[in-house]
Design an enzyme around this catalytic site. Sequence first.
Site, short mmCIF file in Angstrom:
data_model
loop_
_atom_site.label_atom_id
_atom_site.label_comp_id
_atom_site.label_asym_id
_atom_site.label_seq_id
_atom_site.Cartn_x
_atom_site.Cartn_y
_atom_site.Cartn_z
N GLU A 54 44.61 4.33 28.33
CA GLU A 54 45.92 4.03 28.92
C GLU A 54 46.69 5.31 29.23
OE1 GLU A 54 45.03 3.59 25.81
OE2 GLU A 54 46.70 3.75 24.41
N HIS A 67 42.66 -8.54 26.79
CA HIS A 67 42.20 -7.34 27.51
C HIS A 67 42.24 -7.51 29.02
CE1 HIS A 67 40.71 -6.18 23.52
NE2 HIS A 67 40.90 -4.96 23.98
N ASP A 110 51.57 8.13 29.10
CA ASP A 110 50.90 7.18 28.21
C ASP A 110 51.68 5.86 28.22
OD1 ASP A 110 48.64 7.15 26.21
OD2 ASP A 110 50.27 6.32 25.01
N ASP A 117 44.04 -4.93 31.45
CA ASP A 117 43.50 -4.27 32.65
C ASP A 117 44.48 -4.43 33.82
OD1 ASP A 117 41.27 -3.47 31.34
OD2 ASP A 117 39.90 -4.90 32.28
N ASN A 130 47.50 -5.21 24.43
CA ASN A 130 46.18 -5.85 24.46
C ASN A 130 46.06 -6.91 23.38
OD1 ASN A 130 44.72 -4.81 26.63
ND2 ASN A 130 44.19 -2.93 25.54
#
Length: 311
Positions: A226, A195, A182, A199, A190
């Site tokens: 994630e 965002h 994770d 990504d 974010n």
Amino acid sequence: MNQQPTWGWPTDRLPRVLVVDDQAINIRVAFEALRGDHEVFMATSGEQGLQVFRDARPDLVLLDVVMPGMDGHEVCSQIKAGPDGADVPVIFITGHDSDQAQVQGLGHGAVDFIAKPFHPEVLRARVRNHLLLKFQTDYLRSAALYDGLTGLANRRHFEEVFAGRWRAAERNAQPCAVLMIDVDHFKQYNDCYGHQAGDECLRQVAGAIGKALMRPMDLAARYGGEEFVCLLPETSLPNAGPVAERLLCNVRELAVPHAASGAAPVVTVSVGIATSLGGSGRAPQDLLADADAQLYRAKAAGRNRACAASA
Ligand SMILES: [Mg+2]
């Protein structure tokens, strides 16, 4: 061309076509028909054709049937049996297009026949149709198996591979390891960077995870959001630990700044490790649940680290 290229058609290169024929004049005619909008590779024998196939990795093969030495049927069978050949359409170009000859050719894995002598426009049109089908099929297969953002396997593909590997582990009473991963404080990442940056961060982390796996049988996948997961078949805890450490190190070395992380000034991950011996009566879901519990421990202990069940 009356049709525009469609999805799956490569936009960054020309389609590659291999022409195998023992008669130079036939190769020349095919070359003249296809040049310009194809990259054309040529071979004048079956043996040479297989060599060029391996080196050039063509998208489609035009194959003469009657050649001295290795004939077209044998070449087609060998292409189809190879790891890269199953999805490459082979079209026979032949003067013998009787029903029997066609049945024989299709049995060897060819998708189509073109009778000699052929009209260049017919050749172009058939090649285009089969390339279209091939690229669409490749595209759909890729979309079904891989995560669009990161390029890693998707969750469904992971679960299918895991199920198969677990059955093999049960048959052979071998260990199998799973890493749950994770990204630390990814929501804050974010919120802080947006965002799109998020990504890009996931893409980079995915690359770092993939690089930590050294064997072809290992599989890294995006599990969701994630979260990532790695499958390490035939791996016990002492061997899974170093993979997790390598993975942690790879992600840190990306040196992606993360000002909102409480764990480090850069993007890091936490890893939960679980291993089990096939035949111990456990199921893949149990292993995933174990790895998840260890991931939770790694997070509780401050993140940017790996935890493993002390079995
Ligand atoms: Mg010939």
